[in-house]
Design an enzyme around this catalytic site. Structure first.
Site, PDB file in Angstrom:
ATOM      1  N   VAL A   1       0.837  -1.213   0.000  1.00 42.08           N
ATOM      2  CA  VAL A   1       0.000   0.000   0.000  1.00 42.08           C
ATOM      3  C   VAL A   1       0.872   1.264   0.000  1.00 42.08           C
ATOM      4  O   VAL A   1       0.653   2.192  -0.786  1.00 42.08           O
ATOM      5  CB  VAL A   1      -0.963   0.010   1.213  1.00 42.08           C
ATOM      6  CG1 VAL A   1      -1.851   1.239   1.181  1.00 42.08           C
ATOM      7  CG2 VAL A   1      -1.821  -1.255   1.244  1.00 42.08           C
TER       8      VAL A   1
ATOM      9  N   LYS B   1     -12.955  -5.318  10.541  1.00 42.03           N
ATOM     10  CA  LYS B   1     -13.616  -4.255   9.764  1.00 42.03           C
ATOM     11  C   LYS B   1     -15.031  -3.998  10.305  1.00 42.03           C
ATOM     12  O   LYS B   1     -15.474  -2.851  10.403  1.00 42.03           O
ATOM     13  CB  LYS B   1     -13.664  -4.655   8.290  1.00 42.03           C
ATOM     14  CG  LYS B   1     -12.269  -4.767   7.685  1.00 42.03           C
ATOM     15  CD  LYS B   1     -12.302  -5.498   6.360  1.00 42.03           C
ATOM     16  CE  LYS B   1     -10.927  -5.620   5.757  1.00 42.03           C
ATOM     17  NZ  LYS B   1     -10.884  -6.564   4.624  1.00 42.03           N
TER      18      LYS B   1
ATOM     19  N   VAL C   1       9.590   5.051   5.687  1.00 37.33           N
ATOM     20  CA  VAL C   1      10.339   4.207   6.627  1.00 37.33           C
ATOM     21  C   VAL C   1      10.070   2.742   6.287  1.00 37.33           C
ATOM     22  O   VAL C   1       8.909   2.354   6.107  1.00 37.33           O
ATOM     23  CB  VAL C   1       9.919   4.472   8.089  1.00 37.33           C
ATOM     24  CG1 VAL C   1      10.798   3.674   9.053  1.00 37.33           C
ATOM     25  CG2 VAL C   1      10.008   5.949   8.412  1.00 37.33           C
TER      26      VAL C   1
ATOM     27  N   ASP D   1     -10.236 -11.052   9.786  1.00 32.52           N
ATOM     28  CA  ASP D   1     -10.046  -9.782   9.069  1.00 32.52           C
ATOM     29  C   ASP D   1     -11.394  -9.072   8.883  1.00 32.52           C
ATOM     30  O   ASP D   1     -11.522  -7.869   9.138  1.00 32.52           O
ATOM     31  CB  ASP D   1      -9.392 -10.092   7.713  1.00 32.52           C
ATOM     32  CG  ASP D   1      -9.285  -8.878   6.835  1.00 32.52           C
ATOM     33  OD1 ASP D   1      -8.438  -8.017   7.111  1.00 32.52           O
ATOM     34  OD2 ASP D   1     -10.079  -8.768   5.867  1.00 32.52           O
TER      35      ASP D   1
ATOM     36  N   LYS E   1      -6.555  -2.129  10.096  1.00 35.51           N
ATOM     37  CA  LYS E   1      -7.816  -2.533  10.756  1.00 35.51           C
ATOM     38  C   LYS E   1      -7.581  -3.334  12.034  1.00 35.51           C
ATOM     39  O   LYS E   1      -8.354  -3.252  12.986  1.00 35.51           O
ATOM     40  CB  LYS E   1      -8.697  -3.330   9.794  1.00 35.51           C
ATOM     41  CG  LYS E   1      -8.038  -4.531   9.166  1.00 35.51           C
ATOM     42  CD  LYS E   1      -7.880  -4.358   7.688  1.00 35.51           C
ATOM     43  CE  LYS E   1      -7.037  -5.473   7.096  1.00 35.51           C
ATOM     44  NZ  LYS E   1      -6.787  -5.324   5.695  1.00 35.51           N
TER      45      LYS E   1
ATOM     46  N   GLU F   1      -9.961   5.707   6.581  1.00 29.89           N
ATOM     47  CA  GLU F   1     -10.869   5.252   5.518  1.00 29.89           C
ATOM     48  C   GLU F   1     -10.406   3.924   4.911  1.00 29.89           C
ATOM     49  O   GLU F   1     -11.213   3.053   4.588  1.00 29.89           O
ATOM     50  CB  GLU F   1     -10.954   6.323   4.420  1.00 29.89           C
ATOM     51  CG  GLU F   1     -11.863   5.986   3.255  1.00 29.89           C
ATOM     52  CD  GLU F   1     -13.310   5.777   3.687  1.00 29.89           C
ATOM     53  OE1 GLU F   1     -13.922   6.749   4.124  1.00 29.89           O
ATOM     54  OE2 GLU F   1     -13.819   4.643   3.581  1.00 29.89           O
TER      55      GLU F   1
ATOM     56  N   GLU G   1      -2.554 -15.035   1.753  1.00 31.49           N
ATOM     57  CA  GLU G   1      -1.233 -15.131   2.377  1.00 31.49           C
ATOM     58  C   GLU G   1      -0.844 -16.602   2.499  1.00 31.49           C
ATOM     59  O   GLU G   1      -1.702 -17.481   2.426  1.00 31.49           O
ATOM     60  CB  GLU G   1      -1.301 -14.563   3.807  1.00 31.49           C
ATOM     61  CG  GLU G   1      -1.823 -13.155   3.911  1.00 31.49           C
ATOM     62  CD  GLU G   1      -0.767 -12.120   3.582  1.00 31.49           C
ATOM     63  OE1 GLU G   1       0.427 -12.428   3.729  1.00 31.49           O
ATOM     64  OE2 GLU G   1      -1.150 -11.017   3.156  1.00 31.49           O
TER      65      GLU G   1
ATOM     66  N   ILE H   1     -13.465   1.102  -1.278  1.00 34.00           N
ATOM     67  CA  ILE H   1     -14.859   1.559  -1.123  1.00 34.00           C
ATOM     68  C   ILE H   1     -14.903   2.602   0.003  1.00 34.00           C
ATOM     69  O   ILE H   1     -14.492   2.300   1.122  1.00 34.00           O
ATOM     70  CB  ILE H   1     -15.815   0.396  -0.753  1.00 34.00           C
ATOM     71  CG1 ILE H   1     -15.680  -0.761  -1.740  1.00 34.00           C
ATOM     72  CG2 ILE H   1     -17.257   0.888  -0.673  1.00 34.00           C
ATOM     73  CD1 ILE H   1     -16.517  -1.996  -1.373  1.00 34.00           C
TER      74      ILE H   1
HETATM   75  N1  LIG Z   1      -2.455  -4.887   1.052  1.00 34.04           N
HETATM   76  C1  LIG Z   1      -3.727  -4.553   1.014  1.00 34.04           C
HETATM   77  O1  LIG Z   1      -4.425  -4.819   0.042  1.00 34.04           O
HETATM   78  C2  LIG Z   1      -4.368  -3.841   2.184  1.00 34.04           C
HETATM   79  C3  LIG Z   1      -5.719  -3.446   2.114  1.00 34.04           C
HETATM   80  C4  LIG Z   1      -6.300  -2.752   3.174  1.00 34.04           C
HETATM   81  C5  LIG Z   1      -5.538  -2.487   4.300  1.00 34.04           C
HETATM   82  N2  LIG Z   1      -4.230  -2.912   4.359  1.00 34.04           N
HETATM   83  C6  LIG Z   1      -3.472  -2.602   5.571  1.00 34.04           C
HETATM   84  O2  LIG Z   1      -2.399  -1.738   5.231  1.00 34.04           O
HETATM   85  C7  LIG Z   1      -1.273  -1.999   6.062  1.00 34.04           C
HETATM   86  C8  LIG Z   1      -0.066  -2.294   5.167  1.00 34.04           C
HETATM   87  O3  LIG Z   1      -0.330  -3.435   4.385  1.00 34.04           O
HETATM   88  P1  LIG Z   1       0.636  -3.865   3.184  1.00 34.04           P
HETATM   89  O4  LIG Z   1      -0.075  -4.939   2.445  1.00 34.04           O
HETATM   90  O5  LIG Z   1       1.119  -2.685   2.443  1.00 34.04           O
HETATM   91  O6  LIG Z   1       1.847  -4.523   4.008  1.00 34.04           O
HETATM   92  P2  LIG Z   1       3.287  -4.923   3.461  1.00 34.04           P
HETATM   93  O7  LIG Z   1       3.276  -5.060   1.987  1.00 34.04           O
HETATM   94  O8  LIG Z   1       3.737  -6.080   4.282  1.00 34.04           O
HETATM   95  O9  LIG Z   1       4.190  -3.665   3.819  1.00 34.04           O
HETATM   96  C9  LIG Z   1       4.530  -3.329   5.125  1.00 34.04           C
HETATM   97  C10 LIG Z   1       5.623  -2.274   5.092  1.00 34.04           C
HETATM   98  O10 LIG Z   1       5.929  -1.894   6.412  1.00 34.04           O
HETATM   99  C11 LIG Z   1       7.331  -2.007   6.640  1.00 34.04           C
HETATM  100  N3  LIG Z   1       7.512  -2.375   8.031  1.00 34.04           N
HETATM  101  C12 LIG Z   1       6.990  -3.425   8.696  1.00 34.04           C
HETATM  102  N4  LIG Z   1       7.383  -3.420   9.982  1.00 34.04           N
HETATM  103  C13 LIG Z   1       8.177  -2.333  10.133  1.00 34.04           C
HETATM  104  C14 LIG Z   1       8.909  -1.790  11.206  1.00 34.04           C
HETATM  105  N5  LIG Z   1       8.898  -2.375  12.403  1.00 34.04           N
HETATM  106  N6  LIG Z   1       9.620  -0.655  10.993  1.00 34.04           N
HETATM  107  C15 LIG Z   1       9.632  -0.075   9.784  1.00 34.04           C
HETATM  108  N7  LIG Z   1       8.970  -0.535   8.711  1.00 34.04           N
HETATM  109  C16 LIG Z   1       8.254  -1.656   8.886  1.00 34.04           C
HETATM  110  C17 LIG Z   1       7.804  -3.073   5.680  1.00 34.04           C
HETATM  111  O11 LIG Z   1       9.182  -2.898   5.439  1.00 34.04           O
HETATM  112  P3  LIG Z   1       9.978  -3.838   4.385  1.00 34.04           P
HETATM  113  O12 LIG Z   1       9.405  -3.481   3.045  1.00 34.04           O
HETATM  114  O13 LIG Z   1      11.398  -3.443   4.510  1.00 34.04           O
HETATM  115  O14 LIG Z   1       9.687  -5.246   4.789  1.00 34.04           O
HETATM  116  C18 LIG Z   1       6.932  -2.762   4.460  1.00 34.04           C
HETATM  117  O15 LIG Z   1       7.522  -1.732   3.711  1.00 34.04           O
HETATM  118  C19 LIG Z   1      -1.690  -3.151   6.974  1.00 34.04           C
HETATM  119  O16 LIG Z   1      -2.171  -2.640   8.185  1.00 34.04           O
HETATM  120  C20 LIG Z   1      -2.826  -3.810   6.206  1.00 34.04           C
HETATM  121  O17 LIG Z   1      -3.747  -4.477   7.042  1.00 34.04           O
HETATM  122  C21 LIG Z   1      -3.629  -3.560   3.333  1.00 34.04           C
END
Ligand SMILES: NC(=O)c1ccc[n+]([C@@H]2O[C@H](COP(=O)([O-])OP(=O)(O)OC[C@H]3O[C@@H](n4cnc5c(N)ncnc54)[C@H](OP(=O)(O)O)[C@@H]3O)[C@@H](O)[C@H]2O)c1
Length: 422
Positions: free
Chosen positions: A11, A197, A40, A193, A99, A121, A182, A128
């Site tokens: 994201v 929500k 970060v 999950d 969430k 949001e 996953e 949505i």
């Molecule tokens: N993916 C979706 O479709 C989606 C949809 C709705 C909501 N969300 C929510 O959005 C959030 C992010 O999801 P995502 O899918 O983007 O996750 P992701 O792809 O796993 O990315 C997580 C990011 O956070 C970094 N990170 C994790 N722990 C950290 C720490 N302790 N210090 C610094 N950086 C850290 C990771 O670094 P590295 O890259 O170096 O590993 C990575 O860049 C979550 O809360 C998820 O529930 C995601």
């Protein structure tokens, strides 16, 4: 407006990209330039192409004076809670898509934030705009229900089972191969999950408190091809539903697979898409459909919060300037849920078994609506499978019947039940 992105993964990367790509439009709409100045990450060695500087030094970024808004996109619960609390105490605005964090700590964060903007949001149904819809667009209404498909992974699996005849295991494998699930799918297929929500939405719709452990959560892992066949025979589709409903002066919150009549709009939400129906006393039924996840769709919601902050649009976090009632609405006890039920039973193929089952049901207040027995297949040594649906019944009675049936010698497997929703 200067933004730090804490977590530049699926994201976060898209947030940075869209802010850069759509900069002119976003500036025109928000009245300010919104600039991602730093990201970060955990691992600086990962290859990325996002056009903003990156660091792994969280503390240094938190201490900077030149950041106006922090966007938390790391995931997890305890660590982001600590970081966000710190940021809000310094009166800096926060936007998150997390969430899981909000399912556990939304009211603590609201207390810390007070008037400091806190956008979330993106935490429900990805692209949505359901938070703004409930909080702003439908704010005149008493909400009688919020019901929907809030987890794309489970919906993809169920759609594959319904349309392609796949088993749960095969559909899950295909979801994993396509990147929809996953490696550990428990969170999605177990209903957790969607429950996170639902809890967030119910805070807006009803002002109710509640944590995941307070509500009924069941996943889709035990759905079989037989259930799918039954559903199809009886004009139903099986969906993992998240349901918030006002029942008298209580609120019912539950997540579970449900049989939904084929002609309902929610039954037509297929694949990885999400669909949410909201019923309000003034507006009637409204329905929202779209991508519930994915980097770009979720980033779209994150940026809409950033634009609100840039515009200085301030809404109370859950939509209430003053508490809704002196005594907040209570959650309905799980045993008090009333709905219709579907049962699948594998039993000895013997005379009198059916009569015993119907006796047990009627002695415990369950009234049978329909019954089906599939012809026994060759090699089907483990008894015969029976399917029942009931009229509206009390969850407590259903649990008791399952307990009694499980102890009967003629019952070969633990009876399986799915609730019926419309
Ligand atoms: N993916 C979706 O479709 C989606 C949809 C709705 C909501 N969300 C929510 O959005 C959030 C992010 O999801 P995502 O899918 O983007 O996750 P992701 O792809 O796993 O990315 C997580 C990011 O956070 C970094 N990170 C994790 N722990 C950290 C720490 N302790 N210090 C610094 N950086 C850290 C990771 O670094 P590295 O890259 O170096 O590993 C990575 O860049 C979550 O809360 C998820 O529930 C995601």
């Amino acid at each position: 407006m200067r933004v730090a992105i804490l977590g530049v993964g699926t994201v976060g990367e898209q947030v940075a990209k869209i802010l850069i790509q759509n900069q002119k439009l976003i500036t025109a709409r928000s009245g300010k330039e919104i600039t991602p100045v730093i990201g970060v990450v955990k691992n600086l060695n990962k290859k990325r192409d996002i056009g903003i500087p990156l660091t792994d030094d969280m503390d240094a970024v938190l201490k900077r004076d030149d950041i106006d808004v922090y966007v938390e996109l790391m995931g997890g619960v305890d660590y982001p809670y600590r970081i966000i609390s710190e940021i809000l105490k310094r009166k800096k605005a926060v936007v998150t898509a997390n969430k899981a964090l909000l399912a556990y700590h939304r009211y603590e964060l609201q207390n810390i934030a007070q008037d400091t903007p806190f956008g979330f949001e993106a935490s429900v149904a990805g692209g949505i705009p359901i938070i703004k819809t409930l909080r702003e667009g439908l704010s005149a209404n008493h909400i009688s229900s919020v019901k929907g498909i809030m987890n794309g992974t489970s919906n993809y699996i169920l759609t594959s089972m319904m349309q392609g005849g796949a088993s749960f295991e095969r559909a899950l494998k295909s979801a994993q191969e396509l990147g929809y699930a996953e490696a550990d799918p428990t969170f999605d297929v177990g209903g957790f999950d969607a429950a996170h929500k639902l809890l967030i939405l119910s805070s807006i719709a009803y002002g109710v408190y509640g944590k995941p452990e307070d509500i009924l959560i069941e996943g889709i892992e035990s759905i079989t091809k037989e259930d799918i066949f039954f559903a199809q025979d009886f004009e139903y589709i099986i969906k993992l539903l998240a349901i918030a409903k006002k029942v008298d002066d209580k609120v019912e919150l539950r997540v579970h697979p449900a049989l939904v009549a084929k002609d309902k709009m929610i039954a037509k939400v297929d694949g990885v898409m999400n669909g949410i129906s909201v019923v309000g006393d003034a507006v009637g039924e409204t329905m929202f459909y779209g991508p519930g996840a994915g980097g770009s769709a979720t980033a779209s919601a994150v940026i809409s919060d950033l634009i609100d902050i840039a515009r200085d649009v301030k809404s109370p976090m859950f939509g209430y300037k003053i508490p809704l009632e002196l005594t907040p609405l209570e959650l309905l006890a799980q045993d008090e849920i009333r709905t219709k039920y579907y049962f699948r039973l594998t039993v000895d193929d013997k005379m009198g078994v059916l009569a015993k089952i119907t006796n047990i049901m009627s002695e415990n207040n369950l009234s049978i609506d329909s019954f089906l027995q599939k012809p026994k297949l060759k090699g089907d040594e483990n008894g015969v499978t029976l399917f029942f649906t009931t009229h509206t019944s009390l969850e407590l009675d259903v649990k008791r019947v399952i307990e009694i049936l499980t102890k009967q010698e003629f019952v070969k497997e633990k009876p399986f039940m799915i609730r019926i929703e419309g």
